[in-house]
Write a protein that holds these residues in place. Structure first.
Motif, mmCIF file in Angstrom:
data_model
loop_
_atom_site.group_PDB
_atom_site.id
_atom_site.type_symbol
_atom_site.label_atom_id
_atom_site.label_comp_id
_atom_site.label_asym_id
_atom_site.label_seq_id
_atom_site.Cartn_x
_atom_site.Cartn_y
_atom_site.Cartn_z
ATOM 1 N N GLN A 59 0.565 -1.358 -0.105
ATOM 2 C CA GLN A 59 0.342 -0.003 0.479
ATOM 3 C C GLN A 59 0.594 0.951 0.529
ATOM 4 O O GLN A 59 1.462 1.379 0.836
ATOM 5 C CB GLN A 59 -1.084 -0.242 1.331
ATOM 6 N N THR A 82 3.845 -5.798 3.745
ATOM 7 C CA THR A 82 2.323 -5.460 4.556
ATOM 8 C C THR A 82 1.678 -6.134 5.438
ATOM 9 O O THR A 82 2.502 -6.734 5.679
ATOM 10 C CB THR A 82 1.990 -5.417 3.194
ATOM 11 N N TYR A 84 -1.227 -6.636 5.503
ATOM 12 C CA TYR A 84 -2.157 -7.492 5.305
ATOM 13 C C TYR A 84 -2.193 -8.235 4.110
ATOM 14 O O TYR A 84 -1.675 -8.679 3.674
ATOM 15 C CB TYR A 84 -3.410 -6.652 4.138
ATOM 16 N N GLU A 86 -3.907 -11.019 3.298
ATOM 17 C CA GLU A 86 -4.900 -11.303 1.830
ATOM 18 C C GLU A 86 -3.935 -11.050 1.104
ATOM 19 O O GLU A 86 -4.609 -10.960 0.153
ATOM 20 C CB GLU A 86 -6.120 -10.117 2.455
ATOM 21 N N HIS A 87 -3.174 -9.963 0.721
ATOM 22 C CA HIS A 87 -2.775 -9.693 -0.333
ATOM 23 C C HIS A 87 -1.750 -11.045 -0.558
ATOM 24 O O HIS A 87 -1.147 -10.314 -1.796
ATOM 25 C CB HIS A 87 -1.627 -8.366 -0.109
ATOM 26 N N LEU A 101 5.146 -10.214 6.431
ATOM 27 C CA LEU A 101 4.084 -9.042 7.304
ATOM 28 C C LEU A 101 4.684 -8.510 8.444
ATOM 29 O O LEU A 101 5.667 -8.465 8.625
ATOM 30 C CB LEU A 101 2.884 -10.358 8.353
#
Length: 250
Positions: A59, A82, A84, A86-87, A101
């Protein structure tokens, strides 16, 4: 002793940028660039400076890390960072070397760096065996032919007949009035064999510059190039400056 890995870090949150660069330096890496957005990454890479791996936040303003990865001017090992999880699926669809992460730990980073060093050592071994380095790109000289599959064997095709090469369906295809499957298994292998006779269009595309008959601006810094025979292809943001320079338009 192996040389330090040269890494670029892109992260728009100052605290996370400082933390990751500190961990990388403590692990023995040389941080060659600290950037805060996607367009800055692509602009830095077009300068051609040496870097072994990219650590990209997903992001980021301007272009996400995934956008940057899709528009790289040439292949680089990429590690996505990141908050997240889910990426992860999209990251590995883009052939990421690894996925970290936040908050990144020194232990998890060490495993990533070991993976990167293994890949870097393998590339160095290949260059040593062939007696050259990445910079030793052969100059165009006279007619050049390359092998394509034909039944149980191969035939040799004149490069002058060919407009471009595309990696798809796990193969490198040449376009020479028809779509021909080459014997190369990766686009990097094709690029190594063809050298300065071709230029990158994007991570899956090589173009023979002499086949370009026109170009125009595309969306968001991309280019649209028209080839002899009528095909029109899109060139990525990252590859566009190099292609324009090769055509004397830079």
């Amino acid at each position: 002793m192996n040389p330090a890995l040269r890494v670029l870090v892109a992260e728009d949150e100052p605290f996370n940028l400082r933390r990751l660069t500190r961990l990388l330096r403590e692990a023995g890496c040389e941080v060659v660039a600290e950037l805060e957005d996607g367009p800055s990454v692509l602009a830095w890479l077009t300068r051609g400076e040496a870097v072994d791996a990219l650590f990209l936040d997903i992001q980021m303003p301007g272009l996400t890390g995934l956008d940057v990865s899709a528009d790289l001017p040439r292949p680089f090992p990429v590690v996505f960072v990141t908050a997240y999880a889910e990426h992860a699926v999209r990251a590995f669809e883009q052939a990421a070397t690894d996925y970290l992460l936040k908050p990144v730990t020194a232990e998890r980073l060490a495993a990533t760096l070991q993976r990167l060093r293994t890949r870097t050592d393998a590339r160095t071994d290949v260059r040593s065996e062939t007696g050259g380095g990445h910079e030793a790109v052969p100059r165009p000289a006279g007619p050049f032919r390359f092998p394509v599959r034909a039944g149980e064997g191969v035939v040799l095709v004149d490069l002058a007949r060919t407009t471009h090469f595309l990696f798809e369906e796990d193969a490198v295809w040449a376009f020479a009035g028809e779509r021909l499957r080459t014997t190369w298994k990766t686009l990097a292998e094709a690029e190594s064999a063809l050298g300065a006779r071709v230029v990158r269009g994007h991570r899956h595309l090589l173009i023979r510059p002499e086949a370009i008959v026109g170009l125009r601006a595309g969306d968001s810094g991309r280019l649209r190039v028209r080839l002899s025979g009528g095909a029109e292809l899109e060139v990525s943001r990252g590859a566009a400056p190099g292609l324009k320079a090769r055509l004397g338009l830079g």
